[in-house]
Design an enzyme around this catalytic site. Structure first.
Site, short mmCIF file in Angstrom:
data_model
loop_
_atom_site.label_atom_id
_atom_site.label_comp_id
_atom_site.label_asym_id
_atom_site.label_seq_id
_atom_site.Cartn_x
_atom_site.Cartn_y
_atom_site.Cartn_z
N HIS A 174 -6.22 1.80 -3.99
CA HIS A 174 -5.20 0.79 -3.23
C HIS A 174 -5.04 -0.06 -4.04
O HIS A 174 -5.63 -0.26 -4.58
CB HIS A 174 -5.81 1.33 -2.08
CG HIS A 174 -6.87 0.88 -1.46
ND1 HIS A 174 -6.80 1.16 -0.07
CD2 HIS A 174 -8.18 0.09 -1.58
CE1 HIS A 174 -8.43 -0.08 -0.35
NE2 HIS A 174 -8.71 -0.44 -1.56
N HIS A 211 -2.87 0.96 7.17
CA HIS A 211 -2.97 0.77 5.63
C HIS A 211 -3.08 1.77 5.02
O HIS A 211 -3.28 3.04 5.77
CB HIS A 211 -4.69 0.20 5.31
CG HIS A 211 -4.32 -0.50 4.20
ND1 HIS A 211 -3.91 -0.81 2.68
CD2 HIS A 211 -5.47 0.13 3.86
CE1 HIS A 211 -3.91 -0.65 2.25
NE2 HIS A 211 -5.52 0.34 2.23
N CYS A 225 1.20 -1.02 0.11
CA CYS A 225 -0.34 0.12 -0.21
C CYS A 225 0.98 0.94 -0.38
O CYS A 225 0.78 1.84 -0.55
CB CYS A 225 -1.24 -0.10 1.42
SG CYS A 225 -0.22 -0.16 2.94
#
Length: 344
Positions: A316, A304, A252
């Site tokens: 993402h 994240h 990510c």
């Protein structure tokens, strides 16, 4: 900035507005396509007019719901149509005077029917189900349809919201400094059509001293460039701890770091909790495209990260099955939301 929609969405939602018109207009000429209509700031055109029965507009359910991203199913045995989008399930059986949004009953002013193979239902019902705002402008005999839920432009100096784009228009209210609005479109060099957080559509001066619209417009262009570059990597495999600077795999934070560097020459740290220290914090109700979203993960307060893509979506990666992908910013993610940062 303006929410961009495809031509199909515009055509379908053109039909959606007709049931909102004053009765005199809908009865005057149901095939007139010259009426100016704006969907999220974009002028629309349509090929097929709605069907008017007993003063109500019947429109094709499938076209409108699919244009809004819903999945539509038809049961021929029960003559029932079901449309599903996120947590909304809409069901209707042809001929009934009621439909259902989840478990809530919706009364219909006229029963739906099948015309030329299409399931046609009253337009107002669809509008209420989708939650769009429809505004009739008498001064120009035009319609604005807005599905905006983001308020990206800040008022810099108190300004009047008017019902027409001129100084003789009725003042709806004064918008105070620091309130956020959504700019639907530029009417001309002097006026903006806007939506306020209380769902009012009106007009205000485009003079630079009143809003930060000019800087937001510049930021919107950068966001488009950022997202267009990031979209080139849709489907690229996910790998936790992926090496920085390469594009065979991403995790990510390496993905966010790479696209910001390559698209906008903005240097960000490698890991998400350090990225969250950059830029300026943005509240959820003021998000705009290109803002960076951070979430808890793996027992970490920030574990994240993704890029807000506008229209309630995130760009993402975290899944080996999906790789880099777009995903709706649903309650699942909002429950894990930690902070949002604006990097430009």
């Amino acid at each position: 900035m303006k929410i961009k929609n495809g031509l199909q969405t515009g055509t379908a939602l053109m039909l959606l507005l007709m049931g909102m018109l004053p009765a005199a207009i809908t009865h005057a000429d149901t095939t007139d396509t010259s009426l100016p209509v704006y969907l999220n700031g974009h002028p629309l055109s349509f090929e097929t007019p709605p069907v008017i029965e007993d003063g109500y507009s019947l429109v094709p359910l499938r076209a409108i719901f699919e244009a809004e991203g819903a999945k539509v199913a038809w049961d021929d045995n029960t003559r029932t149509v079901t449309a599903t989008k996120n947590d909304i399930v809409f069901t209707y059986r042809i001929g009934d005077m009621t439909a259902y949004k989840n478990k809530d009953q919706l009364d219909m002013p006229i029963a739906g029917k099948i015309i030329d193979g299409s399931t046609m239902i009253p337009l107002r019902l669809i509008s209420e189900t989708l939650g769009n705002i429809v505004k009739w402008h008498e001064y120009s005999r035009s319609i604005t349809i807005s599905s905006a839920n983001e308020y990206e432009t800040k008022i810099e100096y108190g300004v009047n919201l008017r019902d027409t784009p001129n100084t003789s228009g009725q003042v709806l209210r004064m918008i105070p400094k620091s309130e956020n609005i959504h700019v639907i479109r530029e009417v001309d060099a002097n006026w903006l059509e806007v939506q306020t957080k209380d769902k009012t559509i009106g007009f205000l001066s485009a003079a630079s001293q009143y809003t930060d619209y000019a800087s937001v417009a510049s930021a919107d262009k950068k966001a488009d460039d950022l997202l267009a570059f990031g979209a080139k990597f849709l489907g690229t495999p996910y790998e936790f701890g992926a090496e920085s600077g390469q594009t065979k795999t991403f995790d990510c934070s390496s993905f966010v770091q790479y696209v910001f560097k390559q698209a906008l020459s903005i240097d960000l740290p490698r890991v998400s909790y350090n990225q969250a220290l950059k830029g300026t914090e943005v509240p959820l109700d003021e998000l705009r495209k290109g803002d960076v979203l951070f979430f808890d993960a793996r027992g970490l307060d920030i574990g994240h990260v993704g890029i807000y893509a506008g229209d309630g979506r995130i760009l993402h990666t975290y899944s080996k099955e999906q790789g880099v992908h777009y995903e709706d910013f649903t309650d699942k993610w909002k429950k894990r939301f930690a902070t949002a940062r604006r990097m430009f």
